[in-house]
Design a protein around this motif. Structure first.
Motif, short mmCIF file in Angstrom:
data_model
loop_
_atom_site.label_atom_id
_atom_site.label_comp_id
_atom_site.label_asym_id
_atom_site.label_seq_id
_atom_site.Cartn_x
_atom_site.Cartn_y
_atom_site.Cartn_z
N TRP A 37 69.59 85.13 153.49
CA TRP A 37 68.98 86.09 154.40
C TRP A 37 69.46 87.46 153.95
N ARG A 38 68.60 88.45 153.98
CA ARG A 38 68.99 89.75 153.48
C ARG A 38 68.22 90.87 154.16
N TYR A 39 68.75 92.07 153.99
CA TYR A 39 68.05 93.28 154.43
C TYR A 39 67.22 93.83 153.27
N ALA A 40 66.00 94.21 153.56
CA ALA A 40 65.17 94.95 152.61
C ALA A 40 64.78 96.26 153.27
N GLY A 41 64.63 97.33 152.47
CA GLY A 41 64.38 98.63 153.07
C GLY A 41 63.23 99.38 152.43
N ASN A 42 62.74 100.37 153.17
CA ASN A 42 61.67 101.22 152.69
C ASN A 42 61.89 102.62 153.25
N LEU A 43 62.06 103.60 152.37
CA LEU A 43 62.29 104.98 152.80
C LEU A 43 60.95 105.64 153.11
N ILE A 44 60.80 106.13 154.32
CA ILE A 44 59.58 106.81 154.76
C ILE A 44 59.71 108.32 154.61
N LYS A 45 60.87 108.84 154.95
CA LYS A 45 61.11 110.28 154.90
C LYS A 45 62.58 110.52 154.62
N GLY A 46 62.85 111.54 153.80
CA GLY A 46 64.23 111.90 153.55
C GLY A 46 64.54 112.02 152.07
N PRO A 47 65.76 112.41 151.73
CA PRO A 47 66.16 112.52 150.33
C PRO A 47 66.01 111.18 149.61
N SER A 48 65.72 111.23 148.33
CA SER A 48 65.45 110.00 147.57
C SER A 48 66.66 109.08 147.53
N ASN A 49 67.88 109.64 147.65
CA ASN A 49 69.07 108.79 147.59
C ASN A 49 69.49 108.25 148.96
N ALA A 50 68.67 108.50 149.98
CA ALA A 50 69.01 107.99 151.32
C ALA A 50 68.96 106.48 151.38
N LEU A 51 68.16 105.85 150.52
CA LEU A 51 68.06 104.39 150.47
C LEU A 51 67.95 103.96 149.01
N THR A 52 68.93 103.17 148.57
CA THR A 52 68.94 102.70 147.19
C THR A 52 69.01 101.18 147.19
N ALA A 53 67.95 100.54 146.72
CA ALA A 53 67.95 99.08 146.58
C ALA A 53 68.90 98.71 145.44
N LEU A 54 69.75 97.72 145.67
CA LEU A 54 70.72 97.31 144.66
C LEU A 54 70.13 96.16 143.83
N PRO A 55 70.19 96.25 142.51
CA PRO A 55 69.59 95.21 141.67
C PRO A 55 70.44 93.94 141.61
N ASP A 56 69.79 92.81 141.44
CA ASP A 56 70.45 91.53 141.17
C ASP A 56 71.45 91.15 142.24
N THR A 57 71.11 91.36 143.50
CA THR A 57 72.02 90.99 144.58
C THR A 57 71.23 90.76 145.86
N TYR A 58 71.82 90.01 146.77
CA TYR A 58 71.24 89.82 148.10
C TYR A 58 71.69 90.91 149.06
N LEU A 59 72.66 91.75 148.68
CA LEU A 59 73.14 92.79 149.59
C LEU A 59 72.01 93.74 149.97
N GLY A 60 72.10 94.26 151.18
CA GLY A 60 71.11 95.21 151.64
C GLY A 60 71.18 96.51 150.88
N PRO A 61 70.16 97.35 151.00
CA PRO A 61 70.17 98.63 150.28
C PRO A 61 71.33 99.51 150.73
N LEU A 62 71.82 100.32 149.79
CA LEU A 62 72.87 101.29 150.10
C LEU A 62 72.22 102.49 150.78
N LEU A 63 72.70 102.82 151.97
CA LEU A 63 72.19 103.96 152.73
C LEU A 63 73.16 105.13 152.54
N ARG A 64 72.61 106.31 152.26
CA ARG A 64 73.45 107.48 152.04
C ARG A 64 72.96 108.62 152.94
N PHE A 65 73.84 109.04 153.86
CA PHE A 65 73.50 110.08 154.82
C PHE A 65 74.47 111.25 154.69
#
Length: 550
Positions: A71-99
């Motif tokens: 089970w995992r988190y998947a994300g989609n950035l709608i608005k904000g800086p491009s680095n606010a949500l970074t999908a991590l490759p080759d892992t089940y971990l959820g995206p890294l959120l940067r605020f």
């Protein structure tokens, strides 16, 4: 190893016998939690960052061979800086959120799992409706909208489920992700960033012969927590990170359900600690090792300068004693025995670098709480940890919705002195560790009845069951002003240098025989905020309460 077989609280209670069931039912257990309606987006809230976060079933390649169902988190950035949500490759971990501090954030959490869930933003100071309270759980197909301002100072935080009686299994299946908060004070330091800043999530898992997650559903798991037999870092086994011969920033989260790590390098190079749960320390500290309990974070500055290409440095969990009871050690089925030395990850120097960077002497300014600001200097609030046969209590009670006790009612915008200790302790001041901070707080370490002591009753079985507990308090970070100990000095000597108590914290490890005194603000927001053991099986079994901030 059996396949995934989670144990429900009901099964735990039934296994404990009718007497225990009766006792817990008397405290309000066994009843369904009253739900609050899913929060909806506000028309007046204008977010700087707007994103979707979906809880879903998926597959991940973790081991050689076939994929593992997760089970995992998947994300989609709608608005904000491009680095606010970074999908991590080759892992089940959820995206890294940067605020950034001061940003307004909207997160739409959608549940595509086969059961209810809710997400908690661990360490973030947010209103109750945005905190991921278990009562806010949403059913499959529903969406919960979070809207909040980032009030925290720069630091590493994270998100994970906080679902009533299901937190342990949902996290174990893969639901966790990191949060990085930035602010102007930290940016001015020009710490290693980009490819030279590496978030690391350490977890332990077990797998069956088909590469599927295996999880114990027995009484041992419910009592002591589930220990996997394989270490994963960022969702991968035998993790290696390629580095250059220059300084790096390693931001490490213990994302395990219960396992505690003693971080140390294999060549015994000292660790340079620059931050903990609540962000940067005021100045760096050098330690031979760092103890890292579930939910704790540590920020390390690692300088690979001068190391030849091809050289390796391996992070270990070193040997230690005293954190789990002998009974649990004897019953443990994991190949990674608690307290023995084993490898976590390896850094391999792949290229030379001439980049020069000097660690600043001053890292940050922490606004310390003054003694006169504390509302209850003479009467600390207790958090008494009780662990007996099939009994998981805080202050003598398991979790119960609408079971707020008088000492759990806190006036809003006050700062409270809190004592965390093992109920059966019978301890005095012990070694009086942390006296320096105690003196800074105006002597509060000696307040509240003089010598600190737990109740003398309940020795025997409860002492045999005594183990370390990472206690997490929702809301604002707290300061540790004293850590005292009474017990086996030789065993305690294997862990005592690994506590970083000078920074702001949201989770503190309380070892057997320890008493920890903290000061915590309860500012800005009214409502109910959880405090609990972050041994996730313990949390699900009832070692959780809540403060009502009024």
């Amino acid at each position: 190893m059996k396949r995934f077989a989670p144990m429900s609280r009901r099964a735990l209670l039934l296994g404990a016998g009718a007497a225990t069931v009766g006792a817990m039912t008397a405290y309000g257990q066994g009843h369904a939690m009253r739900r609050i309606a899913p929060n909806r987006a506000s028309e007046t809230f204008n977010p700087d960052v707007d994103l979707d976060l979906i809880c879903k079933r998926d597959e991940a390649r973790i081991l050689n061979g076939g994929p593992t169902r997760v089970w995992r988190y998947a994300g989609n950035l709608i608005k904000g800086p491009s680095n606010a949500l970074t999908a991590l490759p080759d892992t089940y971990l959820g995206p890294l959120l940067r605020f950034s501090k001061g940003q307004k954030v909207r997160i739409r959490l959608r549940n595509e799992l086969p059961e209810e869930t809710i997400t908690h933003w661990h360490g973030l100071h947010v209103p109750m409706l945005m905190d991921g309270h278990p009562a806010a759980a949403i059913d499959p197909g529903e969406t919960y909208v979070y809207e909040f301002e980032i009030r925290n100072r720069a630091g590493m935080y994270f998100y994970h489920p906080h679902t009533h009686e299901k937190t342990a299994t949902q996290v174990y299946r893969g639901l966790v992700g990191g949060i990085i908060v930035e602010d102007d004070e930290e940016r001015a330091l020009r710490l290693p960033s980009g490819e030279f800043e590496i978030p690391l999530v350490i977890q332990d898992r077990s797998f069956d012969d088909d590469n599927q997650l295996a999880y114990g559903g027995d009484m041992h798991t419910s009592m002591f927590g589930f220990y996997g037999d394989r270490v994963l870092v960022n969702g991968r086994s035998n993790f290696t990170v390629d580095v250059a011969s220059r300084p790096y920033r390693l931001r490490i989260l213990n994302g395990s359900n219960v396992r505690i790590y003693k971080l140390c390098w294999d060549d015994r190079t000292p660790l340079t600690v620059i931050g903990v749960d609540g962000g940067l320390l005021e100045k760096a500290e050098t330690r031979p090792y760092v103890m890292l309990a579930p939910a704790e974070r540590v920020d390390l500055l690692v300088d690979f300068s001068g190391r030849p290409q091809g050289s390796k440095l391996t992070m270990l969990s070193g040997e230690f004693d005293s954190l789990i009871p002998p009974m649990a050690q004897r019953m443990m089925r994991s190949d990674l025995a608690v307290g023995e030395e084993y490898s976590l990850f390896t850094a391999k120097v792949m290229k030379a670098s001439s980049d020069l960077w000097k660690l600043p002497e001053k890292l940050s300014t922490i606004r310390r709480i003054r003694g006169e600001e504390v509302a209850n200097r003479e009467d600390p609030i207790p958090i008494a940890i009780t662990m007996a046969h099939m009994a998981m209590f805080l202050n003598g009670r398991p979790y119960g919705h609408d079971d707020i006790q008088p000492r759990e009612r806190i006036p809003v915008d006050t700062t409270q002195l809190i004592d965390i200790f093992h109920e059966h302790g019978g301890m005095g001041m012990g070694m009086g560790m942390g006296m320096g901070r105690m003196e800074m707080m105006g002597g509060m370490g000696m307040m509240g009845g003089g010598m600190m002591r737990g109740r003398m009753g309940g020795m025997g079985m409860m002492r045999m069951m005594s183990m370390a507990h990472p206690i997490h308090l929702h809301g604002q970070q707290f300061e540790i002003i004293e850590r005292s100990f009474e017990g086996d000095e030789d065993a305690y000597a294997t862990i005592r240098e690994g506590f970083i108590d000078s920074g702001l914290k949201d989770t503190v490890l309380v070892a057997p025989g320890e008493r920890v005194r903290i000061v915590k603000p309860f500012g800005d927001f009214k409502g109910r905020f959880m405090y609990h053991c972050h041994n996730l099986e313990h949390e699900d079994a009832g070692m959780m309460r809540e403060f009502s901030v009024e």
